[in-house]
Motif scaffolding. Structure first.
Motif, PDB file in Angstrom:
ATOM      1  N   MET A 198       0.418  18.587 -46.140  1.00  0.00           N
ATOM      2  CA  MET A 198       1.845  18.072 -45.591  1.00  0.00           C
ATOM      3  C   MET A 198       2.347  16.880 -46.229  1.00  0.00           C
ATOM      4  N   ALA A 199       1.314  16.103 -46.757  1.00  0.00           N
ATOM      5  CA  ALA A 199       1.609  14.801 -47.467  1.00  0.00           C
ATOM      6  C   ALA A 199       2.428  15.417 -48.718  1.00  0.00           C
ATOM      7  N   ALA A 225       2.351  11.317 -43.278  1.00  0.00           N
ATOM      8  CA  ALA A 225       3.582  10.561 -43.631  1.00  0.00           C
ATOM      9  C   ALA A 225       3.110   9.414 -43.927  1.00  0.00           C
ATOM     10  N   LEU A 226       2.112   8.635 -43.426  1.00  0.00           N
ATOM     11  CA  LEU A 226       1.449   7.383 -43.804  1.00  0.00           C
ATOM     12  C   LEU A 226       1.026   7.598 -45.230  1.00  0.00           C
ATOM     13  N   ARG A 227       0.696   8.550 -45.780  1.00  0.00           N
ATOM     14  CA  ARG A 227       0.357   8.825 -47.335  1.00  0.00           C
ATOM     15  C   ARG A 227       1.158   8.704 -48.028  1.00  0.00           C
ATOM     16  N   THR A 245      -4.125  11.971 -30.795  1.00  0.00           N
ATOM     17  CA  THR A 245      -4.893  11.352 -31.723  1.00  0.00           C
ATOM     18  C   THR A 245      -4.358  11.817 -33.299  1.00  0.00           C
ATOM     19  N   ALA A 246      -4.811  11.043 -33.998  1.00  0.00           N
ATOM     20  CA  ALA A 246      -4.147  11.443 -35.480  1.00  0.00           C
ATOM     21  C   ALA A 246      -5.385  10.878 -36.544  1.00  0.00           C
ATOM     22  N   PRO A 247      -5.650  11.800 -37.529  1.00  0.00           N
ATOM     23  CA  PRO A 247      -6.833  11.430 -38.533  1.00  0.00           C
ATOM     24  C   PRO A 247      -6.425  10.757 -39.712  1.00  0.00           C
ATOM     25  N   ILE A 248      -6.131   9.365 -39.003  1.00  0.00           N
ATOM     26  CA  ILE A 248      -5.866   8.274 -40.026  1.00  0.00           C
ATOM     27  C   ILE A 248      -6.961   7.803 -40.761  1.00  0.00           C
ATOM     28  N   GLU A 249      -6.819   7.670 -42.025  1.00  0.00           N
ATOM     29  CA  GLU A 249      -7.926   7.011 -42.849  1.00  0.00           C
ATOM     30  C   GLU A 249      -7.752   5.343 -42.942  1.00  0.00           C
ATOM     31  N   SER A 250      -8.896   4.542 -42.752  1.00  0.00           N
ATOM     32  CA  SER A 250      -8.785   3.256 -42.830  1.00  0.00           C
ATOM     33  C   SER A 250      -8.208   3.026 -44.455  1.00  0.00           C
ATOM     34  N   ALA A 251      -8.644   3.604 -45.379  1.00  0.00           N
ATOM     35  CA  ALA A 251      -8.354   3.142 -46.726  1.00  0.00           C
ATOM     36  C   ALA A 251      -6.968   3.467 -47.059  1.00  0.00           C
ATOM     37  N   VAL A 252      -6.193   4.466 -46.533  1.00  0.00           N
ATOM     38  CA  VAL A 252      -4.851   4.791 -46.602  1.00  0.00           C
ATOM     39  C   VAL A 252      -4.114   3.308 -45.998  1.00  0.00           C
ATOM     40  N   LEU A 253      -4.366   2.923 -44.817  1.00  0.00           N
ATOM     41  CA  LEU A 253      -3.813   1.738 -44.219  1.00  0.00           C
ATOM     42  C   LEU A 253      -3.888   0.652 -45.331  1.00  0.00           C
TER      43      LEU A 253
END
Length: 321
Positions: A198-199, A225-227, A245-253
């Protein structure tokens, strides 16, 4: 006597009943109601499973509505029906509400449209501005663009100065509608989407850096979308239609110094809510802002409630009194 839609048991549609007209107390005003939307919050409260707890029944649902004061002036009003015991809501021919919860509307506002927009458009506007800090010439992604919040957000982002909006929606009809409302491009949310794929699709349609994401869905779409946000970009979440919930990665943030912001209308002061409603009403009166909605006679409230609850209505249902 007045006519009101009364919910006698959680999980069942309300039915029309006659009851005595309300008498305003100190600090309240009487409103002759003209239109009331059936909103997700109404349905959630009436289900008995909301975070506010099960409401005491019977009660009159309806957390917002539009109507007229005794002098004929048009107003929007809010209620805490379903959220506080002993409080009746907007689904009645006449209501008594606190003056602080009444907002005067400019002349020329189509009241049924304003009812459909209501707090959903307030959420879209305030999430973009107060929450997301939208500035001129930014590129915005609107997730969940087929819903009332999403449709309003597409238009309000552009009205707020965004140079370009990318819409994401499940159905082809919703994507076509988003483009009619001003989105430069609309891409599908696919059932088998993962974050990376999707990214990639978002990057392929972006025209340069993405500055801001308006997110009523969370889940995989939010993580994707964060990516694609630029360094320092912002994502404002105001719902979880695609997942709690969402599979958000700390490294992306961390790698992008991104801002992930939560938004709720409950965080607005009365003055901020009134100001946002003024912006929404002004755009609606000028023909710059609309959302898909269906106008249904008040007598058909039970059927309308069931269809809205089942997700088979043609947009937001507005009861015309």
């Amino acid at each position: 006597m007045i006519r009101a839609a009364v919910l006698n048991a959680c999980g069942t549609p309300p039915t029309i009943t006659e009851r005595p007209a309300p008498v305003p107390t100190d600090g309240e005003v009487a409103v002759t109601v003209e239109a009331v939307p059936i909103t997700p919050l109404d349905l959630l409260c009436a289900s008995g499973t909301s975070y506010f707890g099960a409401p005491s029944t019977p009660y009159v649902p309806g957390v917002q509505g539009v109507g007229r004061l005794a002098d004929g002036s048009a107003v929007w009003f809010g209620t805490s029906a379903g959220m506080r015991s002993g409080v009746d809501g907007s689904m009645a021919t006449t209501v008594a509400v606190p003056s602080a919860d009444v907002v005067a509307l400019p002349s020329g506002v189509p009241l049924t449209l304003l009812a459909a927009l209501g707090l959903s458009a307030v959420a879209a506007h305030a999430a973009l501005t107060h929450g997301g800090g939208l500035t001129a010439d930014e590129q915005v992604i609107v997730l969940g663009a087929g819903g009332v919040v999403g449709q309003a957000a597409v238009q309000l982002a552009l009205l707020g100065g965004a140079r370009r909006v990318i819409a994401v929606a499940r159905s082809a009809v919703a994507r076509a509608r988003a483009e009619e409302l001003g989105a430069a491009v609309a891409i599908p949310l696919l059932p088998d989407d993962d974050v990376a794929s999707m990214a990639d699709r978002l990057r392929a349609v972006a025209d340069g850096p993405v500055d801001l994401v308006l997110d009523p869905v969370f889940g995989v779409p939010a993580a994707a979308a964060l990516r694609v946000l630029r360094p320092g970009g912002r994502l404002v979440n105001l719902g979880s239609a695609a997942g709690a919930t969402a599979p958000i990665e700390s490294a992306v943030l961390r790698g992008g110094s991104l801002r992930l912001v939560g938004y709720t209308n409950n965080g607005l002061s009365t003055a901020q809510r009134a100001a946002a409603l003024g912006v929404v009403a002004g755009h609606a009166a000028a023909g710059r802002l609309t959302v898909d909605h269906e106008i249904v006679p008040f007598d058909s409230v039970a059927d309308a409630w069931a269809r809205q609850d089942a997700g088979i209505a043609a947009g937001r249902i507005v009861l015309a009194l």
